[in-house]
Design a protein around this motif. Structure first.
Motif, PDB file in Angstrom:
ATOM      1  N   LEU A 137       0.860  -1.186   0.000  1.00  0.00           N
ATOM      2  CA  LEU A 137       0.000   0.000   0.000  1.00  0.00           C
ATOM      3  C   LEU A 137       0.899   1.239   0.000  1.00  0.00           C
ATOM      4  O   LEU A 137       1.824   1.345   0.814  1.00  0.00           O
ATOM      5  N   TYR A 138       0.625   2.142  -0.942  1.00  0.00           N
ATOM      6  CA  TYR A 138       1.404   3.381  -1.070  1.00  0.00           C
ATOM      7  C   TYR A 138       0.539   4.587  -0.729  1.00  0.00           C
ATOM      8  O   TYR A 138      -0.647   4.610  -1.071  1.00  0.00           O
ATOM      9  N   GLN A 139       1.172   5.592  -0.155  1.00  0.00           N
ATOM     10  CA  GLN A 139       0.532   6.899   0.005  1.00  0.00           C
ATOM     11  C   GLN A 139       1.581   7.912  -0.431  1.00  0.00           C
ATOM     12  O   GLN A 139       2.713   7.881   0.075  1.00  0.00           O
ATOM     13  N   MET A 140       1.213   8.788  -1.406  1.00  0.00           N
ATOM     14  CA  MET A 140       2.205   9.685  -1.999  1.00  0.00           C
ATOM     15  C   MET A 140       1.950  11.143  -1.623  1.00  0.00           C
ATOM     16  O   MET A 140       0.803  11.561  -1.472  1.00  0.00           O
ATOM     17  N   THR A 141       3.015  11.917  -1.556  1.00  0.00           N
ATOM     18  CA  THR A 141       2.886  13.337  -1.201  1.00  0.00           C
ATOM     19  C   THR A 141       2.792  14.221  -2.440  1.00  0.00           C
ATOM     20  O   THR A 141       2.718  15.447  -2.320  1.00  0.00           O
ATOM     21  N   ASP A 142       2.798  13.594  -3.641  1.00  0.00           N
ATOM     22  CA  ASP A 142       2.630  14.353  -4.880  1.00  0.00           C
ATOM     23  C   ASP A 142       1.919  13.434  -5.866  1.00  0.00           C
ATOM     24  O   ASP A 142       1.828  12.215  -5.645  1.00  0.00           O
ATOM     25  N   VAL A 143       1.408  14.034  -6.926  1.00  0.00           N
ATOM     26  CA  VAL A 143       0.651  13.219  -7.892  1.00  0.00           C
ATOM     27  C   VAL A 143       1.593  12.503  -8.857  1.00  0.00           C
ATOM     28  O   VAL A 143       2.735  12.911  -9.053  1.00  0.00           O
ATOM     29  N   HIS A 144       1.095  11.395  -9.408  1.00  0.00           N
ATOM     30  CA  HIS A 144       1.861  10.595 -10.361  1.00  0.00           C
ATOM     31  C   HIS A 144       2.201  11.444 -11.586  1.00  0.00           C
ATOM     32  O   HIS A 144       1.323  12.072 -12.164  1.00  0.00           O
ATOM     33  N   ALA A 145       3.481  11.462 -11.930  1.00  0.00           N
ATOM     34  CA  ALA A 145       3.923  12.259 -13.089  1.00  0.00           C
ATOM     35  C   ALA A 145       4.870  11.401 -13.923  1.00  0.00           C
ATOM     36  O   ALA A 145       6.098  11.425 -13.722  1.00  0.00           O
ATOM     37  N   PRO A 146       4.311  10.586 -14.843  1.00  0.00           N
ATOM     38  CA  PRO A 146       5.158   9.653 -15.610  1.00  0.00           C
ATOM     39  C   PRO A 146       6.279  10.346 -16.381  1.00  0.00           C
ATOM     40  O   PRO A 146       7.340   9.767 -16.601  1.00  0.00           O
ATOM     41  N   ASP A 147       6.044  11.611 -16.769  1.00  0.00           N
ATOM     42  CA  ASP A 147       7.081  12.325 -17.540  1.00  0.00           C
ATOM     43  C   ASP A 147       8.291  12.685 -16.676  1.00  0.00           C
ATOM     44  O   ASP A 147       9.340  13.060 -17.195  1.00  0.00           O
ATOM     45  N   LEU A 148       8.135  12.531 -15.361  1.00  0.00           N
ATOM     46  CA  LEU A 148       9.249  12.859 -14.461  1.00  0.00           C
ATOM     47  C   LEU A 148       9.868  11.606 -13.844  1.00  0.00           C
ATOM     48  O   LEU A 148      10.649  11.688 -12.895  1.00  0.00           O
ATOM     49  N   ALA A 149       9.501  10.432 -14.380  1.00  0.00           N
ATOM     50  CA  ALA A 149      10.000   9.168 -13.802  1.00  0.00           C
ATOM     51  C   ALA A 149      11.444   8.913 -14.228  1.00  0.00           C
ATOM     52  O   ALA A 149      11.818   9.101 -15.391  1.00  0.00           O
ATOM     53  N   GLY A 150      12.247   8.458 -13.262  1.00  0.00           N
ATOM     54  CA  GLY A 150      13.633   8.066 -13.530  1.00  0.00           C
ATOM     55  C   GLY A 150      13.891   6.725 -12.861  1.00  0.00           C
ATOM     56  O   GLY A 150      13.120   6.280 -12.022  1.00  0.00           O
ATOM     57  N   GLY A 151      14.991   6.075 -13.245  1.00  0.00           N
ATOM     58  CA  GLY A 151      15.256   4.753 -12.686  1.00  0.00           C
ATOM     59  C   GLY A 151      16.726   4.420 -12.582  1.00  0.00           C
ATOM     60  O   GLY A 151      17.555   4.956 -13.322  1.00  0.00           O
ATOM     61  N   VAL A 152      17.033   3.523 -11.622  1.00  0.00           N
ATOM     62  CA  VAL A 152      18.378   2.960 -11.432  1.00  0.00           C
ATOM     63  C   VAL A 152      18.203   1.442 -11.497  1.00  0.00           C
ATOM     64  O   VAL A 152      17.244   0.903 -10.934  1.00  0.00           O
ATOM     65  N   ARG A 153      19.134   0.770 -12.171  1.00  0.00           N
ATOM     66  CA  ARG A 153      18.937  -0.678 -12.360  1.00  0.00           C
ATOM     67  C   ARG A 153      19.145  -1.431 -11.057  1.00  0.00           C
ATOM     68  O   ARG A 153      20.078  -1.146 -10.306  1.00  0.00           O
ATOM     69  N   TRP A 154      18.326  -2.422 -10.804  1.00  0.00           N
ATOM     70  CA  TRP A 154      18.338  -3.160  -9.530  1.00  0.00           C
ATOM     71  C   TRP A 154      19.703  -3.721  -9.200  1.00  0.00           C
ATOM     72  O   TRP A 154      20.105  -3.801  -8.044  1.00  0.00           O
ATOM     73  N   ASN A 155      20.444  -4.129 -10.230  1.00  0.00           N
ATOM     74  CA  ASN A 155      21.753  -4.794  -9.996  1.00  0.00           C
ATOM     75  C   ASN A 155      22.913  -3.892 -10.447  1.00  0.00           C
ATOM     76  O   ASN A 155      23.959  -4.377 -10.845  1.00  0.00           O
TER      77      ASN A 155
END
Ligand SMILES: Cc1cn([C@H]2C[C@H](O)[C@@H](COP(=O)(O)OP(=O)(O)O[C@H]3O[C@H](C)C(=O)[C@H](O)[C@H]3O)O2)c(=O)[nH]c1=O
Length: 197
Positions: free
Chosen positions: A131-149
């Motif tokens: 269960l997630y609760q977020m302090t801002d709205v979902h913004a797919p254009d601002l999504a970034g990622g780091v690889r798990w490994n």
């Protein structure tokens, strides 16, 4: 609720205090006044569920570029997971440090992940629900990622060969200089466009 600072600056484990009786229990999971006293953001703009069918599933590591202020309160209500934070805030005392902790259906404790900290988890049972609760709205254009490994971080995931989205498996190796340049650029845009409200 009991607030317990984690190693990553500004991150907290938030334990519930169940009121138990012969029927079961009732426990508060969020309170603006208690969160404010603990120094945590009090916005709760969106809440979501993540259902993961199989043990060994990895989601993440995800973060949001500015002007997103997306902090996350993450809680395991069914099953068990290994939750991971990576501090991607250059001005933080724990920048580029990571921390892992177990969340499960028994203690139902939550972890608060500040904006600018990458988050991910690996499930340790089938049918793990988060269960997630977020302090801002979902913004797919601002999504970034780091690889798990990513070898830069060497996260000690409990299980190898994860079930993982193609997108998450494909993030390039983390490049500190390139990341910091991009972050400065995006912070600059946010300020000039007034989106960093
Ligand atoms: C995150 C999110 C997703 N979605 C939609 C977008 C896609 O159509 C679908 C699946 O999204 P995604 O594959 O990004 O979901 P996850 O891989 O679980 O992403 C999450 O995983 C890591 C572990 C996190 O901490 C973040 O909460 C979030 O990035 O749900 C929404 O509508 N709202 C949302 O807030």
């Amino acid at each position: 609720m009991q607030f317990e600072p984690l190693t990553i600056a500004g991150a907290m484990r938030v334990r519930i205090e169940p009121h138990t009786d012969h029927r079961g229990f009732f426990a508060r999971t969020f309170c603006t006044a208690e969160f404010a006293r603990a120094g945590l953001p009090t916005e709760a703009l969106q809440a979501s569920i993540s259902y993961n069918a199989k043990l060994g599933t990895v989601r993440g590591m995800h973060f949001q570029w500015p002007p997103s202020h997306e902090g996350k309160l993450v809680r395991c209500l069914r099953g068990k997971l290994f939750d991971v934070l990576i501090d991607l805030r250059p001005d933080s005392a724990t920048y580029l440090q990571h921390q892992g902790l177990l969340l499960d259906q028994d203690n139902r404790a939550a972890v608060f992940i500040p904006a600018g900290v990458a988050h991910g988890f690996q499930t340790l049972t089938d049918h793990t629900e988060v269960l997630y609760q977020m302090t801002d709205v979902h913004a797919p254009d601002l999504a970034g990622g780091v690889r798990w490994n990513d070898p830069m971080f060497g996260i000690p995931w409990p299980l190898g060969q994860p079930i993982i989205a193609e997108r998450d498996a494909g993030y390039p190796d983390f490049d500190r200089a390139r990341f910091e340049t991009e972050l400065r650029h995006r912070k600059g845009i946010a300020v000039t466009t007034g989106r960093d409200a």
